[in-house]
Each structure stands twice: as C-alpha cells, then as structure tokens.
Design a protein around this motif. Structure first.
Motif, mmCIF file in Angstrom:
data_model
loop_
_atom_site.group_PDB
_atom_site.id
_atom_site.type_symbol
_atom_site.label_atom_id
_atom_site.label_comp_id
_atom_site.label_asym_id
_atom_site.label_seq_id
_atom_site.Cartn_x
_atom_site.Cartn_y
_atom_site.Cartn_z
ATOM 1 N N ALA A 45 -27.786 21.235 44.519
ATOM 2 C CA ALA A 45 -28.598 21.229 45.740
ATOM 3 C C ALA A 45 -29.507 22.459 45.800
ATOM 4 C CB ALA A 45 -27.702 21.180 46.967
ATOM 5 N N ARG A 46 -29.010 23.600 45.357
ATOM 6 C CA ARG A 46 -29.840 24.808 45.341
ATOM 7 C C ARG A 46 -30.961 24.675 44.329
ATOM 8 N NH1 ARG A 46 -26.827 29.925 44.365
ATOM 9 N NH2 ARG A 46 -28.796 30.860 44.939
ATOM 10 N N ALA A 47 -30.679 24.066 43.171
ATOM 11 C CA ALA A 47 -31.726 23.864 42.160
ATOM 12 C C ALA A 47 -32.799 22.916 42.690
ATOM 13 C CB ALA A 47 -31.113 23.329 40.873
ATOM 14 N N VAL A 48 -32.393 21.889 43.418
ATOM 15 C CA VAL A 48 -33.357 20.955 44.010
ATOM 16 C C VAL A 48 -34.226 21.675 45.038
ATOM 17 C CG1 VAL A 48 -33.553 18.908 45.478
ATOM 18 C CG2 VAL A 48 -31.978 18.904 43.548
ATOM 19 N N LEU A 49 -33.635 22.559 45.829
ATOM 20 C CA LEU A 49 -34.375 23.314 46.827
ATOM 21 C C LEU A 49 -35.427 24.207 46.171
ATOM 22 C CD1 LEU A 49 -34.555 23.983 49.871
ATOM 23 C CD2 LEU A 49 -32.983 25.862 49.408
ATOM 24 N N ILE A 50 -35.053 24.899 45.113
ATOM 25 C CA ILE A 50 -36.004 25.743 44.387
ATOM 26 C C ILE A 50 -37.096 24.867 43.779
ATOM 27 C CG2 ILE A 50 -36.297 27.372 42.480
ATOM 28 C CD1 ILE A 50 -34.786 28.524 44.866
ATOM 29 N N GLY A 51 -36.732 23.685 43.284
ATOM 30 C CA GLY A 51 -37.714 22.746 42.752
ATOM 31 C C GLY A 51 -38.726 22.330 43.807
ATOM 32 N N ARG A 52 -38.289 22.164 45.033
ATOM 33 C CA ARG A 52 -39.209 21.818 46.127
ATOM 34 C C ARG A 52 -40.187 22.956 46.401
ATOM 35 N NH1 ARG A 52 -34.921 19.102 50.251
ATOM 36 N NH2 ARG A 52 -34.598 17.201 49.056
ATOM 37 N N TYR A 53 -39.683 24.188 46.391
ATOM 38 C CA TYR A 53 -40.569 25.331 46.592
ATOM 39 C C TYR A 53 -41.643 25.373 45.506
ATOM 40 C CZ TYR A 53 -36.882 27.153 49.691
ATOM 41 O OH TYR A 53 -35.961 27.321 50.680
ATOM 42 N N ILE A 54 -41.234 25.137 44.278
ATOM 43 C CA ILE A 54 -42.176 25.151 43.161
ATOM 44 C C ILE A 54 -43.193 24.028 43.308
ATOM 45 C CG2 ILE A 54 -42.346 24.755 40.661
ATOM 46 C CD1 ILE A 54 -39.646 26.311 40.480
ATOM 47 N N LEU A 102 -35.041 33.226 53.428
ATOM 48 C CA LEU A 102 -35.484 32.208 52.481
ATOM 49 C C LEU A 102 -35.848 32.836 51.140
ATOM 50 C CD1 LEU A 102 -36.068 29.152 52.352
ATOM 51 C CD2 LEU A 102 -38.413 29.697 52.944
ATOM 52 N N THR A 103 -36.589 33.927 51.174
ATOM 53 C CA THR A 103 -36.945 34.631 49.952
ATOM 54 C C THR A 103 -35.699 35.169 49.250
ATOM 55 O OG1 THR A 103 -39.030 35.270 50.975
ATOM 56 C CG2 THR A 103 -38.385 36.478 49.005
ATOM 57 N N SER A 104 -34.776 35.687 50.016
ATOM 58 C CA SER A 104 -33.520 36.170 49.436
ATOM 59 C C SER A 104 -32.744 35.039 48.790
ATOM 60 C CB SER A 104 -32.662 36.840 50.513
ATOM 61 O OG SER A 104 -33.321 37.947 51.054
ATOM 62 N N GLY A 105 -32.789 33.848 49.391
ATOM 63 C CA GLY A 105 -32.125 32.689 48.794
ATOM 64 C C GLY A 105 -32.701 32.330 47.444
ATOM 65 N N VAL A 106 -34.025 32.437 47.303
ATOM 66 C CA VAL A 106 -34.662 32.172 46.009
ATOM 67 C C VAL A 106 -34.257 33.240 44.995
ATOM 68 C CG1 VAL A 106 -36.879 32.025 44.805
ATOM 69 C CG2 VAL A 106 -36.593 30.915 47.013
ATOM 70 N N ILE A 107 -34.269 34.499 45.412
ATOM 71 C CA ILE A 107 -33.860 35.588 44.516
ATOM 72 C C ILE A 107 -32.410 35.407 44.093
ATOM 73 C CG2 ILE A 107 -33.410 38.077 44.414
ATOM 74 C CD1 ILE A 107 -35.878 38.407 46.268
ATOM 75 N N MET A 108 -31.548 35.031 45.036
ATOM 76 C CA MET A 108 -30.130 34.846 44.716
ATOM 77 C C MET A 108 -29.919 33.690 43.741
ATOM 78 S SD MET A 108 -28.478 35.540 48.473
ATOM 79 C CE MET A 108 -27.035 34.613 48.099
ATOM 80 N N PHE A 109 -30.777 32.683 43.789
ATOM 81 C CA PHE A 109 -30.633 31.567 42.859
ATOM 82 C C PHE A 109 -30.758 32.054 41.426
ATOM 83 C CE2 PHE A 109 -32.435 28.227 40.196
ATOM 84 C CZ PHE A 109 -31.472 27.247 40.355
ATOM 85 N N PHE A 110 -31.686 32.967 41.176
ATOM 86 C CA PHE A 110 -31.938 33.404 39.818
ATOM 87 C C PHE A 110 -31.097 34.598 39.384
ATOM 88 C CE2 PHE A 110 -35.875 31.096 40.763
ATOM 89 C CZ PHE A 110 -35.895 30.242 39.668
ATOM 90 N N SER A 111 -30.618 35.421 40.327
ATOM 91 C CA SER A 111 -29.954 36.645 39.885
ATOM 92 C C SER A 111 -28.682 37.005 40.653
ATOM 93 C CB SER A 111 -30.938 37.814 39.986
ATOM 94 O OG SER A 111 -31.285 38.046 41.327
ATOM 95 N N PHE A 112 -28.100 36.107 41.403
ATOM 96 C CA PHE A 112 -26.884 36.422 42.157
ATOM 97 C C PHE A 112 -25.688 36.282 41.222
ATOM 98 C CE2 PHE A 112 -23.831 35.481 45.762
ATOM 99 C CZ PHE A 112 -23.937 36.730 46.335
ATOM 100 N N PRO A 113 -24.909 37.344 41.016
ATOM 101 C CA PRO A 113 -23.833 37.286 40.022
ATOM 102 C C PRO A 113 -22.578 36.542 40.478
ATOM 103 C CG PRO A 113 -23.907 39.446 41.031
ATOM 104 C CD PRO A 113 -25.068 38.673 41.592
ATOM 105 N N TYR A 114 -22.517 36.132 41.734
ATOM 106 C CA TYR A 114 -21.330 35.465 42.251
ATOM 107 C C TYR A 114 -21.631 33.996 42.483
ATOM 108 C CZ TYR A 114 -20.750 40.386 43.143
ATOM 109 O OH TYR A 114 -20.724 41.742 43.003
ATOM 110 N N LYS A 115 -20.591 33.165 42.452
ATOM 111 C CA LYS A 115 -20.793 31.738 42.674
ATOM 112 C C LYS A 115 -19.739 31.207 43.632
ATOM 113 C CE LYS A 115 -18.493 30.971 38.331
ATOM 114 N NZ LYS A 115 -18.741 31.078 36.964
ATOM 115 N N VAL A 116 -19.880 29.952 43.986
ATOM 116 C CA VAL A 116 -18.951 29.315 44.923
ATOM 117 C C VAL A 116 -17.533 29.392 44.345
ATOM 118 C CG1 VAL A 116 -18.332 27.146 46.024
ATOM 119 C CG2 VAL A 116 -20.732 27.784 45.825
ATOM 120 N N GLY A 117 -16.594 29.814 45.197
ATOM 121 C CA GLY A 117 -15.204 29.943 44.786
ATOM 122 C C GLY A 117 -14.787 31.369 44.477
ATOM 123 N N ASP A 118 -15.738 32.272 44.281
ATOM 124 C CA ASP A 118 -15.421 33.669 43.999
ATOM 125 C C ASP A 118 -14.979 34.381 45.269
ATOM 126 O OD1 ASP A 118 -16.094 33.377 41.349
ATOM 127 O OD2 ASP A 118 -18.031 34.389 41.515
#
Length: 176
Positions: A45-54, A102-118
């Motif tokens: 879902a996050r990848a789809v969201l970034i795809g929409r921005y692009i 919103l901008t932070s969400g895009v930045i986190m998509f590409f460089s956030f070191p943590y993921k769901v479940g951590d």
C-alpha cells in the motif's frame, strides 16, 4: 475534420509520442518503487501511494511539455505557473504540518530502517514511547504499546527524534 488533422499533424504526433514516453517512464518508475518497497519489507500500500505521487508529478511535467508542443509562449507559461504556485504556496502554508508529514512519509518509504512488527523506543524527553510498529501510513505511524494502547505518532516527529530498535528482553528492562 480532415483539415484539422492536416493542420495539427505534427503537434498530434508529438503529443502521442509524449503520452507514450510518459506512460513508459511511469511504468518503469512505479515498478522500481515497488521493487524497492519489496526489498525493504514495506507494505504494498505504501508503494502504491508513492506511485501515485510519482504519477501526479509526471502528469504535471507532461502538461508543461504539452504546452510547448502546442506553441505556447514561455512568458505565458511563466505567468500561469507563477500564479498557480502562488495560490498553492498560500494553501500549503496554511496546511504546512500536513505537508510536512506527507513529505516525511515519502522519505520514510525510501530510508526508514524500521518496518511493521519491529519494537522501537522513541527517545522523547517529555513522552518516551516503547511500542511495536503496527502500520506505517502516509501521515503517521501506528504504534501498539505494551499495555495495548494504540499510539499514532506523526511522521515528521519520528524523523526528528532518536529511535532505537529494541529487543523484547531489553524492552522489559526499560519499562520496569
């Protein structure tokens, strides 16, 4: 009708070429974003969201190029874009915190070191949080505290605070 096609033949051909190129570039970038998302373990879902921005960005660029194809003068385009950006700038200033998240969400998509479940520890002086990441959304993180509370944490703050990945036994020692 035939006279229209004869008059604007080159513009129509260039427009068709532009549309094909934009769709090809969009497809390549969206596939790359999905691959990056899959490799980093983020949700689709996050990848789809970034795809929409692009896609929105590419459409804006395509409209600008199309204006030049149709013969618009540079000064006219400059006037239109400066007016539009002035209105958008005023609107974005009014909602700067939303844009920041919103901008932070895009930045986190590409460089956030943590993921769901951590399990993470957010080192906030006033309100330290030790919780499990349940979801990473466009504007906020959903964190589940040990006592079961759901904490929504803004994306712009997560990038400003120190965050530690915590193991289960270390989390028990911190909260005791």
């Amino acid at each position: 009708m035939i006279n229209f096609f004869n008059t604007y033949k080159s513009e129509l051909i260039y427009t068709a070429i532009l549309i094909i190129i934009v769709f090809m570039i969009r497809k390549v970038i969206v596939l790359a974003v999905k691959r990056i998302g899959k490799n980093s373990g983020t949700s689709e879902a996050r990848a789809v969201l970034i795809g929409r921005y692009i896609t929105v960005t590419l459409i804006g660029i395509a409209f600008l190029i199309e204006a030049f194809i149709l013969g618009a003068d540079t000064s006219d385009i400059t006037l239109v874009f400066s007016s539009v950006f002035a209105v958008i700038g005023i609107a974005l200033f009014a909602i700067w915190s939303i844009l920041s998240n919103l901008t932070s969400g895009v930045i986190m998509f590409f460089s956030f070191p943590y993921k769901v479940g951590d399990k993470i520890m957010i080192h906030d002086k006033d309100f330290p949080i030790a919780a499990v990441i349940e979801d990473i959304r466009a504007f906020q993180l959903h964190l589940r505290a040990d006592n079961g509370d759901l904490v929504t944490y803004p994306n712009n703050l997560i990038l400003q605070k120190a965050v530690t990945l915590v193991q289960k036994d270390a989390l028990d020692n911190i909260t005791d």
